[in-house]
Design an enzyme around this catalytic site. Structure first.
Site, PDB file in Angstrom:
ATOM      1  N   SER A 109      69.683  -3.654 -33.810  1.00  0.00           N
ATOM      2  CA  SER A 109      68.542  -2.824 -33.506  1.00  0.00           C
ATOM      3  C   SER A 109      68.274  -1.881 -34.811  1.00  0.00           C
ATOM      4  O   SER A 109      69.184  -2.107 -35.704  1.00  0.00           O
ATOM      5  CB  SER A 109      69.248  -1.611 -32.457  1.00  0.00           C
ATOM      6  OG  SER A 109      68.527  -0.325 -32.677  1.00  0.00           O
ATOM      7  N   TYR A 132      76.156   4.145 -31.720  1.00  0.00           N
ATOM      8  CA  TYR A 132      75.669   2.771 -31.513  1.00  0.00           C
ATOM      9  C   TYR A 132      75.273   2.233 -32.774  1.00  0.00           C
ATOM     10  O   TYR A 132      74.993   0.982 -32.904  1.00  0.00           O
ATOM     11  CB  TYR A 132      74.250   3.361 -30.799  1.00  0.00           C
ATOM     12  CG  TYR A 132      73.231   2.316 -30.288  1.00  0.00           C
ATOM     13  CD1 TYR A 132      73.545   1.621 -29.464  1.00  0.00           C
ATOM     14  CD2 TYR A 132      71.961   2.544 -30.789  1.00  0.00           C
ATOM     15  CE1 TYR A 132      72.764   0.272 -29.196  1.00  0.00           C
ATOM     16  CE2 TYR A 132      71.011   1.437 -30.552  1.00  0.00           C
ATOM     17  CZ  TYR A 132      71.380   0.404 -29.589  1.00  0.00           C
ATOM     18  OH  TYR A 132      70.457  -0.357 -29.432  1.00  0.00           O
TER      19      TYR A 132
END
Length: 330
Positions: A172, A198
């Protein structure tokens, strides 16, 4: 952590791999005409979202695909759809909970024969509170990285047996500002932040692809990617205020993608490109977005590209050693 090693500088200086596909190409387009008959693939988190689109594209090209998911029953509609599709390869499900090494070990033990494609797609994002696995691992790092590391290393003999296997790791853009913290990966001492956790897990995913260069002699390549902005179940842990701040929810609670968001089929395209396109033959240890190799970026607050900390080979080797030891520790 060093991010300006000679190897990292070489990665930034060499020509980037380009393809004829735009950011709006979908998963079917990037492998149009490719015949995957006889090839075997595993897609984690393949029951919905990007994973389901990845499964569709690979199966429709003739591959035998295993949907590895925590809830195999959720994939049943997809299996029925593909069973009725002309020319699609066989698709089955297998239970897999990446946060539970017992589940990962069971999946590995039950796998038999060569594996041509492993798509590490499953993930969770921005858990609002620090959550730990029974081993004491932070849940996002456990699911997004350590579970996939255990799966890839466990399946290494099957990947090697295939002779020219590919590992695809879905990362990501959130990795850009969150290097892997070797001193406190599980937030035991620093304050927990959902987005830092994350982002760290996604930096670890890019480093997994970089570290897998050690398997090149086995005919195994590994590359990572950013799928872009896509509305899927990945956003399930975000509250309404956050969704509104992102601009994808109105005052009535309706969710609508912004113009630059991709459809799930478009978001899966780079995964499928890396998994099956002949354009990626022999390519390993790189990071892609919008169906192109992304440049290494070093400036603060970049909007794209791959951070130097995520492709640094020294960090990749250090993380590989850390993850290997973590799996050994009860």
């Amino acid at each position: 952590m060093t991010t300006n090693t000679p190897a990292a500088r070489n990665a930034a200086d060499r020509p980037l791999l380009t393809t004829p596909f735009t950011a709006r190409a979908d998963a079917r387009e990037v492998i149009a005409g490719v015949d995957l008959t006889g090839r075997r693939a595993v897609v984690t988190g393949g029951a919905s979202g990007l994973g389901a689109e990845t499964v569709r594209a690979l199966a429709e090209a003739g591959a035998e695909v295993t949907v590895a998911t925590r809830r195999p029953e959720a994939a049943e509609p997809l299996l029925r759809e593909l069973a009725a599709a002309d020319g699609a390869g066989p698709v089955r499900t297998a239970p897999l909970d990446l946060s539970d090494l017992t589940s990962v070990d069971a999946f590995v033990r039950n796998w038999s024969g060569p594996l041509d494609i492993l798509v590490a797609n499953a993930g969770i994002m921005a858990l609002p509170e620090r959550t730990l696995t029974p081993r004491g691992w932070e849940m996002q790092l456990a699911t997004n990285h350590l579970g996939h590391f255990a799966l890839a290393t466990g399946l290494h003999p099957s990947l090697r047996e295939a002779g020219s296997a590919r590992i695809v790791v879905v990362s990501s853009g959130a990795h850009l500002n969150a290097p892997f913290d070797f001193d406190d990966p599980h937030f035991e001492h620093r304050p927990y932040d959902p987005w830092t956790a994350y982002g760290q897990s996604k930096s670890a995913d890019v480093l997994l692809a970089a570290g897998a260069r050690r398997w090149a002699a086995d005919g195994i390549t590994a590359n990572a990617l950013n799928p872009g902005y896509v509305l899927t179940n990945l956003q399930r842990h975000l509250d309404e205020d956050t969704m509104r701040a992102f601009g994808v929810m109105d005052d009535d609670g309706n969710v609508t993608p912004l113009p630059y968001y991709k459809t799930p089929a478009q978001g899966a395209a780079t995964s499928v490109l890396l998994a099956a396109s002949p354009l990626l033959e022999g390519v390993t240890g790189r990071y892609f977005e919008d169906n192109q190799e992304a440049p290494v970026v070093t400036e603060e607050n970049p909007t794209g590209g791959v951070a130097a900390h995520a492709v640094d080979p020294e960090a990749a080797d250090r993380l590989w050693a850390y993850a290997t030891e973590a799996l050994r520790t009860p």
